[in-house]
Design an enzyme around this catalytic site. Structure first.
Site, mmCIF file in Angstrom:
data_model
loop_
_atom_site.group_PDB
_atom_site.id
_atom_site.type_symbol
_atom_site.label_atom_id
_atom_site.label_comp_id
_atom_site.label_asym_id
_atom_site.label_seq_id
_atom_site.Cartn_x
_atom_site.Cartn_y
_atom_site.Cartn_z
ATOM 1 C CE LYS A 132 -4.108 -1.855 1.874
ATOM 2 N NZ LYS A 132 -5.335 -1.222 1.361
ATOM 3 C CD GLU A 629 -6.023 -1.636 4.778
ATOM 4 O OE1 GLU A 629 -5.608 -2.768 4.499
ATOM 5 O OE2 GLU A 629 -6.770 -0.987 4.048
ATOM 6 C CD GLU A 689 -0.369 -12.923 4.907
ATOM 7 O OE1 GLU A 689 -1.298 -12.190 4.541
ATOM 8 O OE2 GLU A 689 0.814 -12.757 4.577
ATOM 9 C CG HIS A 718 -2.320 -14.311 -0.729
ATOM 10 N ND1 HIS A 718 -2.048 -14.693 0.547
ATOM 11 C CD2 HIS A 718 -3.192 -13.291 -0.652
ATOM 12 C CE1 HIS A 718 -2.708 -13.906 1.372
ATOM 13 N NE2 HIS A 718 -3.405 -13.053 0.671
#
Ligand code: GLN
Ligand code: ZN
Length: 783
Positions: A132, A629, A689, A718
Site C-alpha cells: 500500500k 492498515e 496470516e 494467495h
C-alpha cells in the site's frame, strides 16, 4: 488593475478514464484481443482528455507524466533501469512485455487481492511485490534492489509525455517521484544493503531526465517526496539534502516544486525548508496547522503550493470558509508566490460526480469528485487573485451546500448520536475473563485438539458472479437468485462436513464484497455507480460513501446464518465485517472524527452480533482485515488510533455470554508493534496470516504470552499451489514451538473466494489430514 487568478495545480489526476477505459484496454491487451498500438492509443487519448479537461476547468499548472499504464513506482523503476535480473532485460528500451511481467508476473500469473498485500506467486516469473502507498488503498510495486544495483536511463516516458502534451497545446509541469521516497520505499534482497545508500548511483539518472526535460522546455517539475511526512532518521534527512543539492547544482534554472502530502511536515519542516527548491507543496487538509509555521519560516522567494482541497475524500469544500483562512496567507506573502492545489494528487478520488444520476440529490450536492474539485480549485484561485466578484455565485452555492449538509436530517440522527455518546464501560467488557470463557466454550463445543476451520468465503466461481450480475441487472428474480445461493451454500456446507472440518462457514456467496454487503444494509451509507478508484493496476474499487449517522434498520446476516446452520450439527460461524475495516475501506464523513463514525458502526455490528446469538449462533467471527492498515503514518499517533479501534471491536463483541465464542480474522503478518492492541481486543480466537512468514510472526504472540486461541494460517491462499500435508505439518510444528497446543487452530491464511474449487478441495482435504496427524501424535504421546 485587472484581477488575475492565483495558479491552480492538480498534482496528478485519475488515469483510469471516466468509464474505466484503461481497464478495458489493458485487459483486452493482456488477453491478446488487441495489440500494443491499440492499448497505447487508448492511453494517449485518456491523457489528452485529461489535459483538455483540466485546461477547460481553469487549471493552470497541468501535470504530465502522472499517467501510468500500471503504477508510477513501476514507471520510476523502469525509468532508472532498476529491473531485477529475473525479468531478463539486457538494456535498451524496456519492452511492454517486460513491464507487465514486473507488474503481473509472466505466463498470466495475475495478482489477487482479497487481502491487504497478497500476491499470486503463480508460475514462471513472479510479479514484483506490491504494497500500500502510504495510508491509501492504492498499491504500488515495491522497488527491489540488489547490492550490485546499477541505474541507467531506460525510459523517456517523462520527456515523451511532456512533448506529447506540448504538441496538444499544453505546457505542463512534469511529475517525478522523488529519488529519496523512491529508494525509501524499495527493499533489498541483501540484508546488508540500505537502499538509501544507492542514492549517489541513482542521482545521475534523475539529473539526466531533468536535463532532458529542461532542454525540451520544461521550466518547473513536480517532485513528489511524501516521505517527508513520515518519521525520518538523520540519514534520510541528509539524503534529501544531497539529492536536491545535486539537482540544484546541475540544473540551477530548473524550478522544482517539492511535493509533500498525506500529512504534515512536523519535525521535518526544517529539512524541507532547507532544501534548495523553488516551491514547496503542503497538505493543508491533513495538517492545516502547519500553514502558520510555514508562513513564518519559509524563505521569501519560495513558492508555496497550498493543498487545501481534499485529494483523499469526496466532500465538497466550504469555499468561503477556506478563503477566509487563505486570505491570511495572501496578506503575508502576496499572490506571486502562492499556488492552490488539492492536498495530494487527485488519483485517489473518483472522476466525475455528474456520472451519478442515482445519488440522492442532497447527498450529491455535498460531494465533489476529481472534476468538481478542479472547479473548486479554479474558483479559489480566481477569488484569491482578486476576482471574488466573478465567482460569487459559486462561492454562495458552496456555502449553501455546506450549511445544508450541516443541518440535514439525512446526516444527523439524534438517536444514534445519543446512543454512541452513552457507550458505557459495560458495553466494552465480556462478562468473564478469557480463562473462564474458554472453560465454558470447551464444555459447549467439545472440539478435538487443533480444531479445523476456514476464514469464511469459498470460491466465487464464474457462475456465482454471473448469477449476481444477472440479479443486479434484473434478469434473475429474487426467488431464483435466493434459490441459487441456497444451493451453493448447501453444497458448500455438505462438502465441509464430508471432508471433516470441525467448524463450518456458509461460504459468503450472497456477498459482493465484505464491506459493501454491510454498507448496503446500514443507514448512513451510499453507493456510487462509477465512483471507481484505482487500487492497483487494472483493479479498481468503488468505496462506499459513509455520509451520515449509522444505524442498522434490521438484521443483516441472521437469515443466511440460520439457513446454513439448519443444514448441519457442526458449529456454523456467524460472519461479520468489523467496524474498523468498514471504516477504513470507505470514504468517511469529515464532519465528525473517524472514531465517532467508527463507534456508530460498532454499535450497529453489536446489534447484529446480539441477534446472531439470539438466533443460536455459538461462534461469531468479526473480521478486522483492515485494522492494521488504518495505522497513522506517524508513530506518535498510533496509540490514539489503536485505543479507539480496539474499543470499537470490543463494543461489537462484548455483548455475548461466556459460552459464545468470538473469532476475529486479520490478513496481514506484522503484529510485533501492535500486539498489545491485538491482545486488548480479547477475541476468543484469532486467525492470522502466517504461512508465508513461516510462522515467524508468531514470535510476537509468544514473547507477549498471548493467552487466547490462535489459528495461524497454514495454507497460503494467495497462491494457486496446493500445500502438502507435510508442509502444513511443518508449519504447525513451528507454531507449536511458540504456542501451547490448547491454543492452536488449523486454518487457511484468509478467505478462499479468489481461489478455484480445484485448488481449494485438495488443499482443505490436506489441511484436515494435517490436523488429524497432529492429533494422533498427541494421542501417542499420552499413551
Ligand atoms: N471472511 C472474509 C473472507 O473469508 C475475510 C476476508 C478478508 O479477510 N479479507 O473472505
Ligand atoms: Zn484475510
Amino acid at each position: 488593475m485587472t484581477p488575475s487568478s492565483i495558479p491552480v495545480a492538480t498534482l496528478g489526476t485519475p488515469r483510469i478514464g471516466p468509464r474505466r477505459e484503461l481497464k478495458t484496454a489493458l485487459e483486452s491487451f493482456w488477453s491478446g484481443k488487441s495489440d500494443e498500438a491499440t492499448l497505447l492509443a487508448t492511453a494517449a487519448s485518456l491523457r489528452a482528455a485529461n489535459w483538455d479537461r483540466q485546461k477547460a476547468l481553469g487549471v493552470s499548472v497541468i501535470p504530465s507524466n502522472d499517467f501510468s499504464l500500471y503504477d508510477q513506482l513501476l514507471d520510476t523503476g523502469v525509468m532508472v533501469g532498476a529491473i531485477p535480473q529475473a525479468y531478463g532485460w539486457t538494456g535498451g528500451k524496456v519492452p511492454l512485455a517486460t513491464y507487465f511481467a514486473m507488474a503481473r508476473g509472466a505466463e498470466g500469473g495475475s495478482h489477487d487481492h482479497s487481502c491487504t498485500h497478497g500476491h499470486d506467486h503463480g508460475h514462471g516469473v513472479p510479479a514484483q511485490e506490491m504494497t500500500k502507498w502510504f495510508d491509501t488503498n492504492y498499491h504500488y510495486m515495491v522497488p527491489e534492489f540488489s547490492a550490485e544495483q546499477t541505474f541507467t536511463l531506460a525510459s523517456l516516458k517523462a520527456v515523451d509525455e511532456f512533448l506529447e502534451a506540448r504538441s496538444l497545446g499544453h505546457h505542463t509541469r512534469p511529475v517525478l517521484l522523488g529519488p529519496v521516497t523512491y529508494l525509501k520505499l524499495g527493499k533489498s534482497k541483501d540484508p546488508a544493503l540500505d537502499p538509501l545508500s544507492l542514492l549517489p548511483r541513482l542521482m545521475p539518472v534523475y539529473i539526466d531526465v531533468l536535463r532532458r526535460l529542461a532542454a525540451n522546455g520544461a521550466d518547473w517539475v513536480q517532485m513528489d517526496e511524501p516521505c517527508l511526512v513520515l518519521d525520518l532518521d538523520t540519514a534520510t534527512q541528509l539524503a534529501l539534502r544531497d539529492a536536491y543539492g545535486m539537482i540544484a547544482y546541475a540544473l540551477p534554472s530548473l524550478k522544482v516544486m517539492l511535493t509533500t502530502y498525506f500529512g504534515g511536515l512536523g519535525d521535518n519542516l526544517h529539512t524541507a525548508l532547507s532544501l534548495p527548491v523553488a516551491g514547496l507543496h503542503l497538505d493543508l487538509v491533513r495538517a492545516p496547522e502547519q500553514l502558520d509555521a510555514v508562513l513564518e519560516k519559509a524563505p521569501r522567494g519560495l513558492v508555496l503550493s497550498l493543498g487545501v482541497i481534499d485529494g483523499r475524500n469526496i466532500w465538497r469544500a466550504d469555499l468561503p470558509a477556506l478563503l477566509d483562512r487563505l486570505e491570511r496567507a495572501v496578506t503575508r506573502r502576496g499572490t506571486d508566490h502562492l499556488q492552490i492545489a488539492p492536498s495530494c494528487s487527485l488519483l485517489h478520488v473518483p472522476i466525475d460526480l455528474e456520472l451519478e444520476p442515482d445519488l440522492d440529490p442532497d447527498l450529491k450536492s455535498w460531494l465533489s469528485f476529481s472534476v468538481q474539485k478542479m472547479d473548486e480549485l479554479a474558483t479559489l484561485g480566481t477569488a484569491l487573485g482578486g476576482g471574488r466578484d466573478r465567482v460569487k455565485d459559486k462561492l454562495a452555492a458552496s456555502a449553501q451546500a455546506a450549511a445544508a449538509r450541516k443541518a440535514s436530517p439525512k446526516v444527523h440522527d439524534p438517536d444514534v448520536t445519543a446512543r454512541a455518546a452513552s457507550v458505557a464501560t459495560v458495553l466494552k467488557h465480556r462478562d468473564s475473563a478469557f480463562a473462564v470463557r474458554a472453560q465454558a466454550q470447551r464444555q459447549r463445543f467439545n472440539l478435538p485438539a487443533f480444531p479445523t476451520t476456514t476464514i469464511g468465503s469459498f470460491p466465487q466461481t464464474p457462475e456465482v458472479r454471473k448469477a449476481r450480475s444477472a440479479y443486479a441487472k434484473g434478469t434473475l428474480d429474487d426467488a431464483a437468485y435466493a434459490q441459487f445461493l441456497r444451493e451453493e451454500t448447501e453444497r458448500t456446507v455438505r462438502w465441509q462436513e464430508e471432508i471433516g472440518l470441525d467448524v463450518l462457514v456458509h461460504g459468503e456467496f450472497e456477498r459482493n464484497d465484505m464491506v459493501q454487503y454491510f454498507g448496503e444494509q446500514l443507514s448512513g451509507f451510499a453507493f456510487t455507480r462509477h465512483g471507481w478508484v484505482q487500487s492497483y493496476g487494472s483493479r479498481y474499487v468503488r468505496p462506499p460513501v459513509l455520509f451520515g449517522d449509522v444505524s442498522r434498520p434490521e438484521p443483516m446476516t441472521v437469515e443466511w446464518w440460520s439457513y446454513a446452520q439448519s443444514l448441519t450439527d457442526k458449529p456454523m460461524k456467524g460472519m461479520l465485517t468489523g467496524p474498523v475495516t468498514i471504516l477504513n475501506w470507505s470514504f468517511v464523513r469529515n464532519d465528525v472524527p473517524r472514531s465517532t463514525a467508527c463507534r456508530q458502526i460498532a454499535l450497529a455490528i453489536r446489534d447484529e452480533v446480539q441477534d446472531l446469538e439470539t438466533a443460536g449462533a455459538a461462534m461469531i467471527q468479526i473480521d478486522e482485515a483492515a485494522l492494521r492498515e488504518g495505522l497513522p503514518l506517524r508513530k506518535s499517533e498510533w496509540k490514539t488510533y489503536l485505543d479507539w479501534a480496539v474499543e470499537c471491536f470490543r463494543i461489537c463483541s462484548s455483548g455475548v455470554t461466556d459460552e459464545t465464542q468470538i473469532h476475529t480474522h486479520m490478513c496481514y503478518s506484522e503484529f510485533n508493534d501492535i500486539i498489545d492492541a491485538i491482545a486488548a481486543m480479547d477475541a476468543d480466537v484469532i486467525s492470522i496470516e502466517t504461512s508465508r512468514s513461516k510462522m515467524e510472526l508468531l514470535d510476537a504472540f509468544w514473547t507477549y504470552k498471548y493467552p487466547n486461541e490462535i489459528g495461524p494460517g497454514v495454507y497460503d491462499i494467495h497462491s494457486p499451489r496446493v500445500p502438502e500435508v507435510g508442509e502444513m505439518t511443518d508449519l504447525m510444528m513451528l507454531a507449536r514451538q511458540r504456542l501451547a497446543d490448547a491454543q492452536l487452530w488449523v486454518n487457511p491464511d484468509c478467505g478462499l473466494k479468489t481461489r478455484k474449487w480445484e485448488e481449494v478441495r485438495p488443499a482443505l482435504v490436506n489441511m484436515v489430514a494435517t490436523a488429524r496427524a497432529l492429533r494422533s501424535t498427541l494421542a501417542e504421546a499420552a499413551e
